[in-house]
Design a protein around this motif. Structure first.
Motif, PDB file in Angstrom:
ATOM      1  N   THR A  49      -1.685   3.745   6.508  1.00 43.09           N
ATOM      2  CA  THR A  49      -0.673   4.586   7.159  1.00 43.09           C
ATOM      3  C   THR A  49       0.728   4.098   6.806  1.00 43.09           C
ATOM      4  O   THR A  49       1.626   4.897   6.509  1.00 43.09           O
ATOM      5  N   LEU A  50       0.911   2.768   6.815  1.00 42.76           N
ATOM      6  CA  LEU A  50       2.210   2.201   6.429  1.00 42.76           C
ATOM      7  C   LEU A  50       2.550   2.568   4.982  1.00 42.76           C
ATOM      8  O   LEU A  50       3.697   2.905   4.664  1.00 42.76           O
ATOM      9  N   ALA A  51       1.528   2.513   4.125  1.00 43.29           N
ATOM     10  CA  ALA A  51       1.748   2.841   2.707  1.00 43.29           C
ATOM     11  C   ALA A  51       2.168   4.296   2.542  1.00 43.29           C
ATOM     12  O   ALA A  51       3.114   4.615   1.812  1.00 43.29           O
ATOM     13  N   MET A  52       1.470   5.203   3.246  1.00 42.13           N
ATOM     14  CA  MET A  52       1.805   6.628   3.133  1.00 42.13           C
ATOM     15  C   MET A  52       3.182   6.929   3.735  1.00 42.13           C
ATOM     16  O   MET A  52       3.932   7.774   3.230  1.00 42.13           O
ATOM     17  N   LYS A  53       3.544   6.203   4.788  1.00 40.06           N
ATOM     18  CA  LYS A  53       4.880   6.371   5.355  1.00 40.06           C
ATOM     19  C   LYS A  53       5.930   5.937   4.322  1.00 40.06           C
ATOM     20  O   LYS A  53       6.956   6.594   4.124  1.00 40.06           O
ATOM     21  N   GLY A  54       5.643   4.815   3.655  1.00 44.39           N
ATOM     22  CA  GLY A  54       6.553   4.325   2.612  1.00 44.39           C
ATOM     23  C   GLY A  54       6.711   5.327   1.485  1.00 44.39           C
ATOM     24  O   GLY A  54       7.818   5.582   1.005  1.00 44.39           O
ATOM     25  N   ARG A  71       4.828  -2.509   0.968  1.00 48.06           N
ATOM     26  CA  ARG A  71       4.443  -3.927   0.809  1.00 48.06           C
ATOM     27  C   ARG A  71       3.805  -4.469   2.080  1.00 48.06           C
ATOM     28  O   ARG A  71       2.848  -5.248   2.014  1.00 48.06           O
ATOM     29  N   ARG A  72       4.338  -4.042   3.223  1.00 45.18           N
ATOM     30  CA  ARG A  72       3.753  -4.469   4.504  1.00 45.18           C
ATOM     31  C   ARG A  72       2.332  -3.928   4.638  1.00 45.18           C
ATOM     32  O   ARG A  72       1.416  -4.644   5.041  1.00 45.18           O
ATOM     33  N   LEU A  74       0.333  -3.144   2.198  1.00 47.59           N
ATOM     34  CA  LEU A  74      -0.512  -3.829   1.213  1.00 47.59           C
ATOM     35  C   LEU A  74      -0.911  -5.212   1.712  1.00 47.59           C
ATOM     36  O   LEU A  74      -2.064  -5.641   1.549  1.00 47.59           O
ATOM     37  N   ARG A  75       0.031  -5.911   2.343  1.00 54.29           N
ATOM     38  CA  ARG A  75      -0.298  -7.244   2.880  1.00 54.29           C
ATOM     39  C   ARG A  75      -1.374  -7.151   3.960  1.00 54.29           C
ATOM     40  O   ARG A  75      -2.223  -8.033   4.095  1.00 54.29           O
ATOM     41  N   ASN A  76      -1.331  -6.061   4.739  1.00 55.06           N
ATOM     42  CA  ASN A  76      -2.308  -5.898   5.832  1.00 55.06           C
ATOM     43  C   ASN A  76      -3.667  -5.417   5.342  1.00 55.06           C
ATOM     44  O   ASN A  76      -4.648  -5.501   6.073  1.00 55.06           O
ATOM     45  N   ASP A  77      -3.728  -4.872   4.123  1.00 55.15           N
ATOM     46  CA  ASP A  77      -5.007  -4.339   3.625  1.00 55.15           C
ATOM     47  C   ASP A  77      -5.055  -4.457   2.099  1.00 55.15           C
ATOM     48  O   ASP A  77      -4.914  -3.473   1.384  1.00 55.15           O
ATOM     49  N   LEU A  78      -5.257  -5.677   1.605  1.00 53.09           N
ATOM     50  CA  LEU A  78      -5.244  -5.926   0.157  1.00 53.09           C
ATOM     51  C   LEU A  78      -6.444  -5.304  -0.552  1.00 53.09           C
ATOM     52  O   LEU A  78      -6.434  -5.154  -1.770  1.00 53.09           O
ATOM     53  N   LYS A  79      -7.475  -4.938   0.205  1.00 53.71           N
ATOM     54  CA  LYS A  79      -8.664  -4.355  -0.418  1.00 53.71           C
ATOM     55  C   LYS A  79      -8.637  -2.820  -0.405  1.00 53.71           C
ATOM     56  O   LYS A  79      -9.625  -2.189  -0.777  1.00 53.71           O
TER      57      LYS A  79
END
Length: 862
Positions: A49-54, A71-72, A74-79
């Motif tokens: 969700t953070l990625a899509m918001k970005g 980036r936040r 990605l850090r929370n879900d590297l997989k």
């Protein structure tokens, strides 16, 4: 897309709505749905969700926030393949293609069969010309979507671009077999067949290409391309009769195509000039209204036959009033005998037209129109201009203007004559008169602006162009947006001549950015061409983009930039503030007060200009932002602002010059200037092997070029001065590579040999004279003696350009300090030979830059 960290049904539905909003460019709605998920304490760090918001923020131009959120996430879900994919999309929007490819590869580790990621990866790979990677990605897409046409075509094309024709053809054959079972024959299928034939031709198997073309004849919709390919293949396979039949058909279809005639001559194996002329005569009877059978025989006819054919051709054009007649016949001027015949014929027209209003006094029939003699004067003016007989050219163009003072073409030609005669101010004034006669003609407007720039009237040129640019935006800015490179190139050269090096570099960098944008623009075609099946055009586009910076527009801009950077290296700009502080110490109080007032005014003016520039930048940013609102991805990142003063005071001018030089070294290797400029850069860097490399490449292009000698002399000087410091391996390379270039390592002896072998060339004499003085400044008298006398037909290549260059070198000390009397004597010779050339006029006689001059003329009542 399945998530690595799935959401509950309610939040998952919101996440899908974020995706849908992004796809439909409803970015504000997307942010609203993202907020609903992230305000829930359980999911406030949900990576996808953070990625899509970005990604959504990026589309709204909020780039810093976008990167922070992605980036936040990605850090929370590297997989998460979603997070990596989104990060890749963000990098792609910033044109960081290598980083984006890494992100896509990481995404594929967690979702190896994701179609969208593979497609995005393949686009970046073809954009970056990673052809092996592109082939592998297209194979994966084919395995995942074997039913889709684009999967097969993309995989086949990857082999074609790698020149693995066997595999490319095997894939195309397999796919076309499937298509034929469906019995689908349309334009797209036809294009695919023609593309397949192109691949066969490029593989070198011409017989198979011909066989394939004949077999697939019924499936090819584009009959013209089919016939042209068929004729070309028969010609290359030496099936002369069949090739001749096909080209006869093509001429019947389009008798104006000059290529068809030339191919037919090749097919008929006509080599004698008389046979070729007879061939054209036959087709002239067959197609009496076609132009090629009338014009092309003039290239082959000689003597009296040439005179008869030319007479017939010119009479028709002059009676009709064809302005580009001289341009049409200019290619004949390679032959001095034909020049003489043309001149005699046209002069005879004038005599007869004056006496009896006919082209020949013995002609029977009606008189020629009154305009005929006008077009003869017009032709003769261009004729003598081409032969550099400027006085005669001006005489005839003035006579033509007296006859019809309202014809725009006459003033354009008069301006061109003055330009060639070395007087840009007079040239510009003529074009300004022409432009005043028809202010709605964009061509004349552009031509006038170009001549203004040649006369260093930059503001006037901008005002002239403003008549046709968008309102509310400065003309300079609008021309930059439209990528109007001819204007920017001429602007850069004008700034260079005026010594405004920062402004010149700004224009050069703007042109460089245009080429970068053109390369980026091909991104849109990677999917489009595959979908629309315009494969032959697509391959042509890719090959064009690979050599794009070899274009003359880029070459001119790069040459200007390199020359400016070399000048800035040799003569860096001084720090004005430091210089002023030193000067003020010795000033009287009254002079100090005047200086401070002057500085205050200059500061105020600079502040106003900066404010205007900031205001313009704000407008551009708003326009840029409004455009981004409707884009799936944000446009290119905002590039650094080009500030002239900053560009002119760069710390490493030679490194900046190399950035412009490198594309030329790979894409403009056949141009002598490329290697001469490379030598100048490496000479200043004292890179002995790169200097030698530049000399060798220049020698391959034009071994007799005079400036190459100058490079050799300076190379020898550097070598002899530093010989002891070189590594033995370097010495061995230099010794072996210079065997074919140098008859001796004694620079003085080499210079003497050069001068003895090139006694009839003033250009060679200049380079030899400069070398003579450089090697021994006591020989200044001998050096000056080589170039000071141009009056006694000692040299065969005297022209305005070389005389101007000699004068420049006499003034800048390349031939030592010259007395004013010596300079005056040389200028007097030049002025006698070139009376209109501005470079040789006394300072008091050079006209000040004039205001725009509009001349009105009364309409001819006749």
């Amino acid at each position: 897309m399945p998530s690595s960290n799935p959401l509950p049904p309610k939040e998952n539905a919101l996440f899908k709505r974020i995706l849908k909003s992004y796809e439909h460019k409803q970015y504000k709605n997307g942010l609203k749905f993202a907020k609903q998920i992230l305000t829930n304490a359980k999911f406030q760090e949900h990576g996808e969700t953070l990625a899509m918001k970005g990604l959504t923020l990026n589309c709204l131009g909020r780039k810093e926030e976008a990167y922070e959120h992605v980036r936040r996430g990605l850090r929370n879900d590297l997989k998460s393949h979603v997070c990596w994919h989104v990060y890749g999309l963000l990098q792609r929007s910033d044109k960081k293609y290598d980083e984006a490819i890494k992100c896509y590869r990481n995404a594929l580790k967690w979702e190896k069969d994701n179609i969208q990621i593979l497609r995005d990866l393949s686009l970046l790979q073809i954009q970056m010309r990673d052809l092996e990677g592109y082939r592998d990605t297209r194979y994966q897409l084919l395995m995942l979507r074997p039913i889709q046409r684009a999967s097969w075509i993309g995989y086949a094309m990857s082999f074609h671009l790698l020149e693995d024709f066997k595999n490319a053809l095997s894939i195309l054959d397999t796919f076309l077999d499937q298509q034929q079972r469906l019995n689908i024959i349309d334009y797209e299928h036809s294009e695919l067949v023609l593309y397949q034939n192109q691949v066969i031709q490029e593989s070198g198997d011409l017989k198979q290409a011909l066989k394939h073309l004949e077999k697939m004849s019924d499936q090819i919709v584009d009959r013209l391309t089919f016939k042209e390919n068929l004729g070309n293949l028969h010609l290359r396979l030496e099936n002369w009769n069949k090739a001749a039949d096909i080209y006869e058909e093509l001429i019947q279809r389009n008798p104006e195509n000059t290529i068809y005639y030339k191919k037919l001559i090749e097919a008929k194996r006509l080599t004698k000039e008389a046979d070729i002329v007879d061939f054209y005569m036959k087709y002239n009877e067959k197609f009496p209204r076609a132009m090629p059978p009338k014009r092309l025989p003039l290239n082959y006819a000689t003597g009296e036959q040439f005179r008869i054919l030319l007479d017939k051709y010119m009479r028709k054009a002059l009676s009709k009033g064809v302005p580009p007649l001289f341009v049409d016949l200019r290619s004949l001027y390679k032959d001095p005998k034909k020049i003489q015949l043309i001149e005699e014929l046209v002069l005879s027209y004038i005599e007869s037209l004056k006496k009896v209003s006919k082209y020949c006094e013995t002609d029977v029939g009606p008189k020629e129109p009154a305009s005929a003699i006008l077009w003869v004067y017009y032709y003769l003016a261009q004729h003598y201009d081409y032969l550099k007989q400027f006085e005669k050219a001006l005489e005839y163009i003035e006579t033509a203007i007296e006859h019809t003072p309202t014809l725009i073409e006459l003033f354009v030609t008069k301006g061109r004559i003055f330009k060639h005669a070395g007087n840009p101010i007079e040239a510009y004034q003529c074009l300004d008169e022409a432009q005043a006669m028809d202010t709605a003609d964009r061509y004349i407007n552009s031509k006038c602006a170009k001549y203004m720039l040649r006369a260093n009237l930059i503001k006037e040129a901008e005002d002239t162009c403003a008549k046709f640019t968008r309102e509310g935006v400065s003309a300079m800015e609008n021309l930059n947006e439209m990528q109007c490179m001819w204007f920017q190139t001429e602007c850069a050269l004008a700034y260079q001549r005026l010594g405004k090096f920062g402004d010149a570099l700004k224009k050069c960098h703007e042109i460089d950015r245009h080429f970068s944008e053109i390369i980026e623009d091909q991104f849109d075609f990677h999917t489009y061409c595959m979908r629309k099946m315009t494969l032959r055009s697509y391959v042509g586009l890719l090959r064009l983009e690979d050599v794009l910076r070899g274009h003359p527009f880029y070459f001119k801009a790069a040459k200007c930039a390199i020359e400016v950077y070399l000048h800035l290296f040799d003569s860096p700009l001084k720090d004005e503030n430091a210089e002023q502080e030193l000067n003020t110490e010795n000033l009287a109080p009254s002079e100090l007060k005047k200086l401070k007032n002057k500085q205050r005014k200059a500061k105020k003016k600079a502040e106003q200009e900066n404010a205007q520039a900031r205001e313009a930048q704000v407008k551009r940013d708003q326009h840029h932002k409004s455009r981004q609102q409707g884009d799936v991805e944000a446009d290119a990142p905002q590039l650094d602002e080009l500030i002239p003063d900053k560009l002119a005071r760069v710390d490493d001018p030679l490194e900046q010059a190399i950035k412009f030089l490198e594309p030329l070294q790979s894409l403009a290797r056949d141009r002598m200037e490329t290697h001469l400029m490379a030598f100048e850069v490496y000479y200043r860097k004292r890179k002995i092997l790169l200097m030698l490399q530049s000399i060798k490449r220049a020698h391959q292009v034009e071994p007799s070029h005079p400036k190459l000698h100058s490079c050799l002399i300076r190379f020898l000087q550097v070598f002899n001065e530093n010989q002891r410091n070189f590594d033995p391996a370097v010495l061995e390379v230099i010794t072996s590579e210079t065997k074919s270039l140098l008859s001796t390592k004694d620079a003085k002896k080499l210079n003497k040999e050069f001068l003895d072998s090139r006694k009839g060339s003033l250009k060679a004499a200049l380079e030899g004279a400069i070398a003579t003085y450089q090697l021994d400044n006591k020989l200044q008298k001998e050096a000056l003696g080589l170039v000071m006398d141009i009056d006694h037909n000692k040299y065969t290549d005297v022209d305005i350009e070389i005389c101007t260059e000699i004068y420049k070198n006499l003034r800048n000390g390349k031939l030592g300090a010259c007395a004013q009397s010596q300079l005056d004597a040389f200028v007097a010779q030049c002025r006698k030979r070139y009376p209109h050339a501005e470079a040789f006029q006394p300072p008091q006689e050079i006209k000040a830059q004039p205001q725009t001059n509009h001349v009105t003329t009364e309409q001819d009542s006749n």
